[in-house]
Design an enzyme around this catalytic site. Sequence first.
Site, PDB file in Angstrom:
ATOM      1  N   ASN A  13       0.877  -1.168   0.122  1.00 44.49           N
ATOM      2  CA  ASN A  13      -0.084   0.046  -0.138  1.00 44.49           C
ATOM      3  C   ASN A  13       1.023   1.388  -0.168  1.00 44.49           C
ATOM      4  O   ASN A  13       0.332   2.281  -0.478  1.00 44.49           O
ATOM      5  CB  ASN A  13      -0.944  -0.030   1.167  1.00 44.49           C
ATOM      6  CG  ASN A  13      -2.180  -0.851   1.014  1.00 44.49           C
ATOM      7  OD1 ASN A  13      -3.069  -0.283  -0.029  1.00 44.49           O
ATOM      8  ND2 ASN A  13      -2.543  -1.860   1.589  1.00 44.49           N
ATOM      9  N   ARG A  37       6.505   1.958  25.676  1.00 44.55           N
ATOM     10  CA  ARG A  37       5.759   2.510  24.734  1.00 44.55           C
ATOM     11  C   ARG A  37       5.908   4.125  24.734  1.00 44.55           C
ATOM     12  O   ARG A  37       6.027   4.750  23.470  1.00 44.55           O
ATOM     13  CB  ARG A  37       4.391   2.189  24.933  1.00 44.55           C
ATOM     14  CG  ARG A  37       3.500   2.998  23.912  1.00 44.55           C
ATOM     15  CD  ARG A  37       2.314   2.269  23.197  1.00 44.55           C
ATOM     16  NE  ARG A  37       2.340   0.878  23.236  1.00 44.55           N
ATOM     17  CZ  ARG A  37       1.296   0.083  22.893  1.00 44.55           C
ATOM     18  NH1 ARG A  37       0.257   0.779  22.759  1.00 44.55           N
ATOM     19  NH2 ARG A  37       1.339  -1.188  22.749  1.00 44.55           N
ATOM     20  N   MET A  76       2.205  -2.436  12.264  1.00 46.35           N
ATOM     21  CA  MET A  76       1.513  -3.374  13.001  1.00 46.35           C
ATOM     22  C   MET A  76       1.654  -3.113  14.535  1.00 46.35           C
ATOM     23  O   MET A  76       1.959  -3.764  15.362  1.00 46.35           O
ATOM     24  CB  MET A  76       1.857  -4.780  12.813  1.00 46.35           C
ATOM     25  CG  MET A  76       1.512  -5.193  11.455  1.00 46.35           C
ATOM     26  SD  MET A  76      -0.176  -5.028  10.719  1.00 46.35           S
ATOM     27  CE  MET A  76      -0.814  -6.469  11.968  1.00 46.35           C
ATOM     28  N   ARG A  77       1.443  -1.579  14.830  1.00 48.84           N
ATOM     29  CA  ARG A  77       1.531  -1.074  16.002  1.00 48.84           C
ATOM     30  C   ARG A  77       0.497  -0.520  16.430  1.00 48.84           C
ATOM     31  O   ARG A  77      -0.155   0.606  15.728  1.00 48.84           O
ATOM     32  CB  ARG A  77       3.034  -0.539  16.554  1.00 48.84           C
ATOM     33  CG  ARG A  77       4.120  -1.116  16.166  1.00 48.84           C
ATOM     34  CD  ARG A  77       4.397  -2.437  16.794  1.00 48.84           C
ATOM     35  NE  ARG A  77       4.412  -1.970  18.634  1.00 48.84           N
ATOM     36  CZ  ARG A  77       4.237  -3.039  19.196  1.00 48.84           C
ATOM     37  NH1 ARG A  77       4.100  -4.263  18.857  1.00 48.84           N
ATOM     38  NH2 ARG A  77       4.410  -2.658  20.576  1.00 48.84           N
ATOM     39  N   ILE A  78      -0.262  -0.609  17.770  1.00 48.05           N
ATOM     40  CA  ILE A  78      -1.523   0.366  18.334  1.00 48.05           C
ATOM     41  C   ILE A  78      -0.782   1.378  18.863  1.00 48.05           C
ATOM     42  O   ILE A  78       0.080   1.258  19.670  1.00 48.05           O
ATOM     43  CB  ILE A  78      -2.339  -0.487  19.100  1.00 48.05           C
ATOM     44  CG1 ILE A  78      -2.860  -1.651  18.433  1.00 48.05           C
ATOM     45  CG2 ILE A  78      -3.692   0.409  19.814  1.00 48.05           C
ATOM     46  CD1 ILE A  78      -3.756  -2.439  19.173  1.00 48.05           C
ATOM     47  N   ASN A 108      -5.561   5.426   8.281  1.00 48.81           N
ATOM     48  CA  ASN A 108      -5.208   3.929   8.128  1.00 48.81           C
ATOM     49  C   ASN A 108      -6.170   3.232   7.187  1.00 48.81           C
ATOM     50  O   ASN A 108      -7.251   3.722   6.856  1.00 48.81           O
ATOM     51  CB  ASN A 108      -5.446   3.384   9.430  1.00 48.81           C
ATOM     52  CG  ASN A 108      -5.253   1.712   9.641  1.00 48.81           C
ATOM     53  OD1 ASN A 108      -4.100   1.559   9.112  1.00 48.81           O
ATOM     54  ND2 ASN A 108      -5.893   1.116  10.078  1.00 48.81           N
ATOM     55  N   HIS A 126      -7.928  -0.582   6.565  1.00 52.21           N
ATOM     56  CA  HIS A 126      -8.242  -1.682   7.233  1.00 52.21           C
ATOM     57  C   HIS A 126      -8.854  -2.666   6.288  1.00 52.21           C
ATOM     58  O   HIS A 126      -9.827  -2.266   5.612  1.00 52.21           O
ATOM     59  CB  HIS A 126      -9.159  -1.421   8.369  1.00 52.21           C
ATOM     60  CG  HIS A 126      -9.618  -2.423   9.244  1.00 52.21           C
ATOM     61  ND1 HIS A 126      -8.724  -3.177  10.296  1.00 52.21           N
ATOM     62  CD2 HIS A 126     -10.503  -3.037   9.054  1.00 52.21           C
ATOM     63  CE1 HIS A 126      -9.342  -4.076  10.900  1.00 52.21           C
ATOM     64  NE2 HIS A 126     -10.341  -4.149  10.060  1.00 52.21           N
ATOM     65  N   ASP A 135      -9.759   1.065  15.101  1.00 44.88           N
ATOM     66  CA  ASP A 135     -10.663   0.947  13.892  1.00 44.88           C
ATOM     67  C   ASP A 135     -12.192   1.391  13.984  1.00 44.88           C
ATOM     68  O   ASP A 135     -13.047   0.864  13.352  1.00 44.88           O
ATOM     69  CB  ASP A 135     -10.791  -0.552  13.580  1.00 44.88           C
ATOM     70  CG  ASP A 135      -9.231  -1.128  13.392  1.00 44.88           C
ATOM     71  OD1 ASP A 135      -8.503  -0.444  12.841  1.00 44.88           O
ATOM     72  OD2 ASP A 135      -9.219  -2.386  13.510  1.00 44.88           O
ATOM     73  N   GLU A 175      -7.343  -2.404  -2.281  1.00 43.44           N
ATOM     74  CA  GLU A 175      -6.717  -1.501  -1.314  1.00 43.44           C
ATOM     75  C   GLU A 175      -5.820  -0.621  -2.062  1.00 43.44           C
ATOM     76  O   GLU A 175      -5.706   0.610  -1.759  1.00 43.44           O
ATOM     77  CB  GLU A 175      -5.850  -2.276  -0.539  1.00 43.44           C
ATOM     78  CG  GLU A 175      -6.673  -3.399   0.568  1.00 43.44           C
ATOM     79  CD  GLU A 175      -5.932  -4.122   1.598  1.00 43.44           C
ATOM     80  OE1 GLU A 175      -4.675  -3.517   1.707  1.00 43.44           O
ATOM     81  OE2 GLU A 175      -6.126  -5.106   1.845  1.00 43.44           O
TER      82      GLU A 175
END
Length: 202
Positions: free
Chosen positions: A20, A70, A95-97, A112, A114, A150, A179
């Site tokens: 992407n 964090r 892949m990190r919140i 983002n 999804h 999300d 996507e």
Amino acid sequence: MTEASRKTRVAILISGSGTNMEALLEDMTDPAHPGEPALVLSNRDDAGGLAKAEARGVPAAVVPHQGRPRAAFEAALAAELARARAEIICLAGFMRILTPGFVQRRAGRILNIHPSLLPLFPGLDTHAQALAAGVAIHGCTVHEVTPQLDAGPILGQAALPVLPEDTPETLAARLLPLEHRLYPQVLRARLSGRSDRIALLS
């Protein structure tokens, strides 16, 4: 360059191969695009997208998340973004919140993509979730990032039919080209000041 013609500086955050990311970067090669790539940043030094960004002449950086709290990780992330003078952030397989504080300080400036038609199937394993639920239509969503995972405002969605023979792997493979079409269109629209929701069908 006049203020009216100044391009918005875009940072793209990745954790993997960056397909992407490539779609976004390719779209920004258009001289008429309102954005320009400022930085590709990954939390993994083995992310394949880093070399792809560098091959395009886009600055790339790594901020490892392992072995640090964090708060320290996000402080380092923020420092790289500030150094690149990034104005908007596109998460592309990152892949990190991100913590609520990090997101709130950049409210409305983090996007983002999804792999589901939100609000259906937030979180991980979305293709398996879709098949288990027996839905006839699956897709992807570009949304604003908010502190709730999300759940931010939807900016665009793309949909395709679920086939009887689909597996999570085939569904993911068939969705990926959508996507790659959707995310660049949403970013371009967002930076152009458009507020309409983009919809694509396969």
